[in-house]
Design an enzyme around this catalytic site. Sequence first.
Site, short mmCIF file in Angstrom:
data_model
loop_
_atom_site.label_atom_id
_atom_site.label_comp_id
_atom_site.label_asym_id
_atom_site.label_seq_id
_atom_site.Cartn_x
_atom_site.Cartn_y
_atom_site.Cartn_z
CE LYS A 1 2.56 -0.31 -5.29
NZ LYS A 1 2.35 1.10 -4.85
CB SER B 1 0.03 6.96 -5.91
OG SER B 1 0.84 8.09 -5.71
CG ASP C 1 7.60 2.14 0.78
OD1 ASP C 1 8.27 2.67 1.71
OD2 ASP C 1 7.09 2.80 -0.14
CB CYS D 1 -0.91 0.00 1.21
SG CYS D 1 -1.84 -1.52 1.42
#
Length: 249
Positions: free
Chosen positions: A13, A10, A102, A7
């Site tokens: 995925k 923008s 991330d 997440c």
Amino acid sequence: MILELDCGNSFIKWRLIAAESQPALAGGVVDSDDQLLAAVRQVDGPGPLHCRLVSVRSDDETAALRLRLEQAFAVEVCSAQPVRELAGVRNGYSDFARLGLDRWLALVGAYRLSGQACLVLDLGTAVTSDFVAADGEHLGGYICPGVPLMRNQLRTHTRRIRYDDAAAAQAVHSLQPGRSTAEAVERGCSLMLRGFVLTQLELARERWGESFSIFLTGGDAALVREMLPQARLVSDLVFVGLALACPLS
Ligand SMILES: Nc1ncnc2c1ncn2[C@@H]1O[C@H](COP(=O)(O)OP(=O)(O)O)[C@@H](O)[C@H]1O
Ligand SMILES: CC(C)(COP(=O)(O)O)[C@@H](O)C(=O)NCCC(=O)O
Ligand SMILES: [K+]
């Protein structure tokens, strides 16, 4: 089936894998929780039995998504958490919990795949770079705005920078000095991105000579692909790290 989610700021995925380390059976990019649930429901076959996710969204947004997943698919959701060390990599931030998850998972994934020093470039909403030494020490990295953010800042904070998407698409076929606003902005932002990438490469070479791997990931990775022929383009790099952060057993 394992449902995996990344997440970002923008997009979300997602992908479904049958079991650990298997190739994706389905997957995609969506821009809302609703779209995500709809997309996963559309996949034929048994629904997910397990779910793991990484999020750089707010805690409230992430908790809301978790709840919806748990209700929709009756799964327990493993959400990657900040840690000081994972899979032989030591987080380089002075406050390890502040490093974007991330980024962390991408660099842990890169080190797992390469086993040597690596430079990790992630081109999403933000463009990030991270440096991991051969012994697994994360040295830190850099954050700058991605091209859509740069472009939108110019549009928002100036009075006369106005052009449409068609003009933007036309403008980037060359990097010659722009002869219209669209060309000047689009090519200027492209050159900023290229400059950032080349500088990262220089910094890595100063440190490691030629003994390092370059990993490229994120939705806009294609923008710099050609200038880094030696880089490994691994679009699911975050998921490699996610599997290490949330193992099933
Ligand atoms: N299928 C796609 N859907 C949406 N954006 C995409 C897609 N493929 C590439 N992009 C590009 O990816 C960028 C977002 O990258 P991403 O890594 O998803 O960002 P984030 O992790 O910040 O959400 C967008 O700026 C867009 O240009
Ligand atoms: C740098 C980021 C905004 C990148 O997010 P993304 O472009 O993938 O949506 C994210 O990793 C983040 O919120 N990091 C926290 C700040 C930090 O890493 O120092
Ligand atoms: K990013």
